[in-house]
Motif scaffolding. Structure first.
Motif, PDB file in Angstrom:
ATOM      1  N   TYR A  44       0.842  -1.198   0.000  1.00 28.78           N
ATOM      2  CA  TYR A  44       0.000   0.000   0.000  1.00 28.78           C
ATOM      3  C   TYR A  44       0.878   1.249   0.000  1.00 28.78           C
ATOM      4  O   TYR A  44       0.652   2.180  -0.762  1.00 28.78           O
ATOM      5  CB  TYR A  44      -0.921  -0.027   1.221  1.00 28.78           C
ATOM      6  N   ARG A  45       1.887   1.250   0.839  1.00 30.63           N
ATOM      7  CA  ARG A  45       2.789   2.414   0.939  1.00 30.63           C
ATOM      8  C   ARG A  45       3.506   2.652  -0.388  1.00 30.63           C
ATOM      9  O   ARG A  45       3.667   3.796  -0.823  1.00 30.63           O
ATOM     10  CB  ARG A  45       3.795   2.186   2.069  1.00 30.63           C
TER      11      ARG A  45
ATOM     12  N   LEU B  74       1.081   4.190  -2.765  1.00 33.35           N
ATOM     13  CA  LEU B  74       0.740   5.544  -2.347  1.00 33.35           C
ATOM     14  C   LEU B  74       1.842   6.558  -2.659  1.00 33.35           C
ATOM     15  O   LEU B  74       1.560   7.732  -2.877  1.00 33.35           O
ATOM     16  CB  LEU B  74       0.459   5.525  -0.842  1.00 33.35           C
TER      17      LEU B  74
ATOM     18  N   TYR C 257      -5.105   7.963  -6.722  1.00 33.64           N
ATOM     19  CA  TYR C 257      -5.337   7.617  -5.316  1.00 33.64           C
ATOM     20  C   TYR C 257      -6.598   6.769  -5.165  1.00 33.64           C
ATOM     21  O   TYR C 257      -6.611   5.789  -4.412  1.00 33.64           O
ATOM     22  CB  TYR C 257      -5.457   8.903  -4.492  1.00 33.64           C
TER      23      TYR C 257
ATOM     24  N   HIS D 221      -6.754   5.945   4.855  1.00 32.85           N
ATOM     25  CA  HIS D 221      -6.944   6.121   3.419  1.00 32.85           C
ATOM     26  C   HIS D 221      -8.117   7.073   3.149  1.00 32.85           C
ATOM     27  O   HIS D 221      -8.004   7.974   2.305  1.00 32.85           O
ATOM     28  CB  HIS D 221      -7.187   4.758   2.755  1.00 32.85           C
TER      29      HIS D 221
END
Length: 145
Positions: free
Chosen positions: A47-48, A51, A99, A112
């Motif tokens: 996820y990081r 992102l 995003y 989030h």
């Protein structure tokens, strides 16, 4: 020969101790769906990574606004802000679209949502200022702030 026999008595297998401590620390982690700590850690790491480009894009937009909206007086003017916002809005909107395509792990869902709301608020501020400038309506500038 084991590592216990090789080390002085006060230093017992530092690698093993570190590994065990990490395992204990990770044992408290995990998503509500019962996934393993290792899978949860990987999901957060993935996820990081997903992102990161969005964070970079939003930061670049903000830096560009700060650099280009300030006139010779040292203060941002409505005209300069409108020019910067008009030029940069597509980039910010693109970052928001990217995003929105990212699926957070369940442990990061609230964060989030919050980040998405912040990006959305910035887009609303861009739009309010652009509309205020186009209509010569200074009241809309206060909304943008």
């Amino acid at each position: 020969m084991s590592c216990l026999a090789e080390l002085p008595p006060k230093r017992k297998c530092p690698r093993l101790t570190a590994s065990l401590l990490a395992l204990v620390a990770l044992s408290g982690c995990g998503d509500e769906d019962g996934s393993s700590p290792v899978n949860s850690t990987r999901a957060v790491g993935s996820y990081r990574l997903a992102l990161e480009p969005v964070i970079v894009a939003v930061n670049e937009v903000e830096l560009d606004v700060q650099e280009s909206a300030v006139g010779s007086s040292g203060q941002a003017t409505a005209a300069n802000l409108a020019a910067a916002f008009g030029r940069l809005r597509p980039r910010l909107a693109g970052a928001r679209e990217a995003y929105d395509r990212i699926e957070p792990p369940s442990s990061m869902a609230d964060l989030h949502t919050g980040i998405g709301e912040l990006i959305g608020l910035r887009l609303e501020a861009f739009d309010a200022l652009l509309q205020g400038h186009a209509n010569d309506d200074p009241e809309l500038y206060a909304v943008a702030e």
